[in-house]
Design a protein around this motif. Structure first.
Motif, PDB file in Angstrom:
ATOM      1  N   ASN A 282      40.317  35.528   4.528  1.00  0.00           N
ATOM      2  CA  ASN A 282      40.891  36.869   4.513  1.00  0.00           C
ATOM      3  C   ASN A 282      40.760  37.532   5.877  1.00  0.00           C
ATOM      4  O   ASN A 282      41.674  38.202   6.338  1.00  0.00           O
ATOM      5  CB  ASN A 282      40.224  37.739   3.446  1.00  0.00           C
ATOM      6  CG  ASN A 282      40.661  37.373   2.047  1.00  0.00           C
ATOM      7  OD1 ASN A 282      41.695  36.739   1.863  1.00  0.00           O
ATOM      8  ND2 ASN A 282      39.871  37.759   1.063  1.00  0.00           N
ATOM      9  N   GLU A 283      39.607  37.346   6.534  1.00  0.00           N
ATOM     10  CA  GLU A 283      39.416  37.917   7.872  1.00  0.00           C
ATOM     11  C   GLU A 283      40.415  37.318   8.850  1.00  0.00           C
ATOM     12  O   GLU A 283      41.004  38.020   9.662  1.00  0.00           O
ATOM     13  CB  GLU A 283      38.003  37.638   8.376  1.00  0.00           C
ATOM     14  CG  GLU A 283      36.949  38.450   7.692  1.00  0.00           C
ATOM     15  CD  GLU A 283      35.552  38.010   8.091  1.00  0.00           C
ATOM     16  OE1 GLU A 283      35.420  37.307   9.104  1.00  0.00           O
ATOM     17  OE2 GLU A 283      34.610  38.371   7.395  1.00  0.00           O
TER      18      GLU A 283
ATOM     19  N   ARG B 118      21.433  43.151  10.420  1.00  0.00           N
ATOM     20  CA  ARG B 118      22.726  42.683  10.912  1.00  0.00           C
ATOM     21  C   ARG B 118      22.725  42.800  12.429  1.00  0.00           C
ATOM     22  O   ARG B 118      22.050  43.654  13.011  1.00  0.00           O
ATOM     23  CB  ARG B 118      23.888  43.512  10.345  1.00  0.00           C
ATOM     24  CG  ARG B 118      24.088  43.341   8.855  1.00  0.00           C
ATOM     25  CD  ARG B 118      24.533  41.928   8.514  1.00  0.00           C
ATOM     26  NE  ARG B 118      24.834  41.759   7.114  1.00  0.00           N
ATOM     27  CZ  ARG B 118      23.991  41.307   6.199  1.00  0.00           C
ATOM     28  NH1 ARG B 118      22.752  41.021   6.535  1.00  0.00           N
ATOM     29  NH2 ARG B 118      24.366  41.145   4.950  1.00  0.00           N
ATOM     30  N   TYR B 119      23.484  41.921  13.072  1.00  0.00           N
ATOM     31  CA  TYR B 119      23.610  41.924  14.527  1.00  0.00           C
ATOM     32  C   TYR B 119      25.039  42.288  14.890  1.00  0.00           C
ATOM     33  O   TYR B 119      25.985  41.653  14.424  1.00  0.00           O
ATOM     34  CB  TYR B 119      23.264  40.541  15.096  1.00  0.00           C
ATOM     35  CG  TYR B 119      21.794  40.222  14.987  1.00  0.00           C
ATOM     36  CD1 TYR B 119      20.932  40.497  16.038  1.00  0.00           C
ATOM     37  CD2 TYR B 119      21.268  39.663  13.833  1.00  0.00           C
ATOM     38  CE1 TYR B 119      19.572  40.213  15.946  1.00  0.00           C
ATOM     39  CE2 TYR B 119      19.914  39.383  13.729  1.00  0.00           C
ATOM     40  CZ  TYR B 119      19.078  39.655  14.787  1.00  0.00           C
ATOM     41  OH  TYR B 119      17.731  39.383  14.691  1.00  0.00           O
ATOM     42  N   ASP B 120      25.188  43.312  15.700  1.00  0.00           N
ATOM     43  CA  ASP B 120      26.492  43.753  16.177  1.00  0.00           C
ATOM     44  C   ASP B 120      26.964  42.734  17.223  1.00  0.00           C
ATOM     45  O   ASP B 120      26.262  42.471  18.198  1.00  0.00           O
ATOM     46  CB  ASP B 120      26.352  45.143  16.805  1.00  0.00           C
ATOM     47  CG  ASP B 120      27.664  45.744  17.243  1.00  0.00           C
ATOM     48  OD1 ASP B 120      28.548  45.003  17.722  1.00  0.00           O
ATOM     49  OD2 ASP B 120      27.810  46.967  17.134  1.00  0.00           O
TER      50      ASP B 120
ATOM     51  N   LYS C 133      21.642  34.475  10.098  1.00  0.00           N
ATOM     52  CA  LYS C 133      22.086  33.084  10.178  1.00  0.00           C
ATOM     53  C   LYS C 133      23.296  32.944  11.105  1.00  0.00           C
ATOM     54  O   LYS C 133      23.349  32.062  11.954  1.00  0.00           O
ATOM     55  CB  LYS C 133      22.428  32.574   8.772  1.00  0.00           C
ATOM     56  CG  LYS C 133      22.811  31.132   8.717  1.00  0.00           C
ATOM     57  CD  LYS C 133      23.045  30.688   7.286  1.00  0.00           C
ATOM     58  CE  LYS C 133      23.352  29.204   7.221  1.00  0.00           C
ATOM     59  NZ  LYS C 133      23.472  28.738   5.831  1.00  0.00           N
ATOM     60  N   GLU C 134      24.258  33.837  10.944  1.00  0.00           N
ATOM     61  CA  GLU C 134      25.460  33.795  11.780  1.00  0.00           C
ATOM     62  C   GLU C 134      25.131  34.110  13.239  1.00  0.00           C
ATOM     63  O   GLU C 134      25.666  33.476  14.158  1.00  0.00           O
ATOM     64  CB  GLU C 134      26.497  34.793  11.255  1.00  0.00           C
ATOM     65  CG  GLU C 134      27.058  34.422   9.898  1.00  0.00           C
ATOM     66  CD  GLU C 134      27.833  35.558   9.244  1.00  0.00           C
ATOM     67  OE1 GLU C 134      28.751  35.249   8.456  1.00  0.00           O
ATOM     68  OE2 GLU C 134      27.536  36.743   9.502  1.00  0.00           O
TER      69      GLU C 134
ATOM     70  N   GLU D 247      38.105  40.353  13.314  1.00  0.00           N
ATOM     71  CA  GLU D 247      36.882  39.650  13.672  1.00  0.00           C
ATOM     72  C   GLU D 247      35.723  40.431  13.063  1.00  0.00           C
ATOM     73  O   GLU D 247      35.737  41.650  13.027  1.00  0.00           O
ATOM     74  CB  GLU D 247      36.743  39.619  15.203  1.00  0.00           C
ATOM     75  CG  GLU D 247      35.495  38.946  15.676  1.00  0.00           C
ATOM     76  CD  GLU D 247      35.347  39.000  17.179  1.00  0.00           C
ATOM     77  OE1 GLU D 247      34.214  38.948  17.644  1.00  0.00           O
ATOM     78  OE2 GLU D 247      36.365  39.112  17.873  1.00  0.00           O
ATOM     79  N   LYS D 248      34.715  39.702  12.580  1.00  0.00           N
ATOM     80  CA  LYS D 248      33.548  40.373  12.015  1.00  0.00           C
ATOM     81  C   LYS D 248      32.851  41.166  13.100  1.00  0.00           C
ATOM     82  O   LYS D 248      32.675  40.700  14.209  1.00  0.00           O
ATOM     83  CB  LYS D 248      32.561  39.351  11.446  1.00  0.00           C
ATOM     84  CG  LYS D 248      32.993  38.767  10.132  1.00  0.00           C
ATOM     85  CD  LYS D 248      31.978  37.777   9.635  1.00  0.00           C
ATOM     86  CE  LYS D 248      30.908  38.496   8.866  1.00  0.00           C
ATOM     87  NZ  LYS D 248      30.039  37.571   8.105  1.00  0.00           N
ATOM     88  N   LEU D 249      32.448  42.373  12.764  1.00  0.00           N
ATOM     89  CA  LEU D 249      31.736  43.226  13.705  1.00  0.00           C
ATOM     90  C   LEU D 249      30.232  43.002  13.612  1.00  0.00           C
ATOM     91  O   LEU D 249      29.530  43.020  14.619  1.00  0.00           O
ATOM     92  CB  LEU D 249      32.069  44.692  13.423  1.00  0.00           C
ATOM     93  CG  LEU D 249      31.487  45.722  14.365  1.00  0.00           C
ATOM     94  CD1 LEU D 249      31.899  45.453  15.805  1.00  0.00           C
ATOM     95  CD2 LEU D 249      31.936  47.112  13.942  1.00  0.00           C
TER      96      LEU D 249
END
Length: 88
Positions: A7-8, A60-62, A21-22, A14-16
């Motif tokens: 879907n992205e 979460r990491y920006d 893990k990512e 793009e994921k922000l």
């Protein structure tokens, strides 16, 4: 998860924010090492990358902050340039 990624890509988005893990995969390090660095506030001779806490989602990491952090890492031409606290 797979559908989420598709879907992205389909939306051109793009994921922000990345999970630990990512982010670890993005940086080329293990998730465990990233977790330890986040807990201790130390990553060899540099400060670990910044992160945010988002409600129940947690750490979460920006992506933008990761890129900026990586761009500021010291670079070397020889092992003779390493800071003394770095061991090979």
């Amino acid at each position: 998860m797979k559908m989420e990624k598709e879907n992205e890509q389909n939306c051109g988005m793009e994921k922000l924010f990345l999970t630990s893990k990512e982010a670890a995969k993005y940086l080329g390090i293990s998730e465990g090492y990233l977790r330890v660095c986040r807990s201790t506030g130390k990553m060899g001779h540099v400060t670990p990358p910044p992160y945010v806490l988002i409600g129940r989602a947690g750490v979460r990491y920006d992506v933008r902050a990761l890129r900026a952090w990586a761009a500021e890492l010291p670079t070397y031409h020889s092992v003779n340039e390493y800071p003394e606290e770095v061991s090979i």
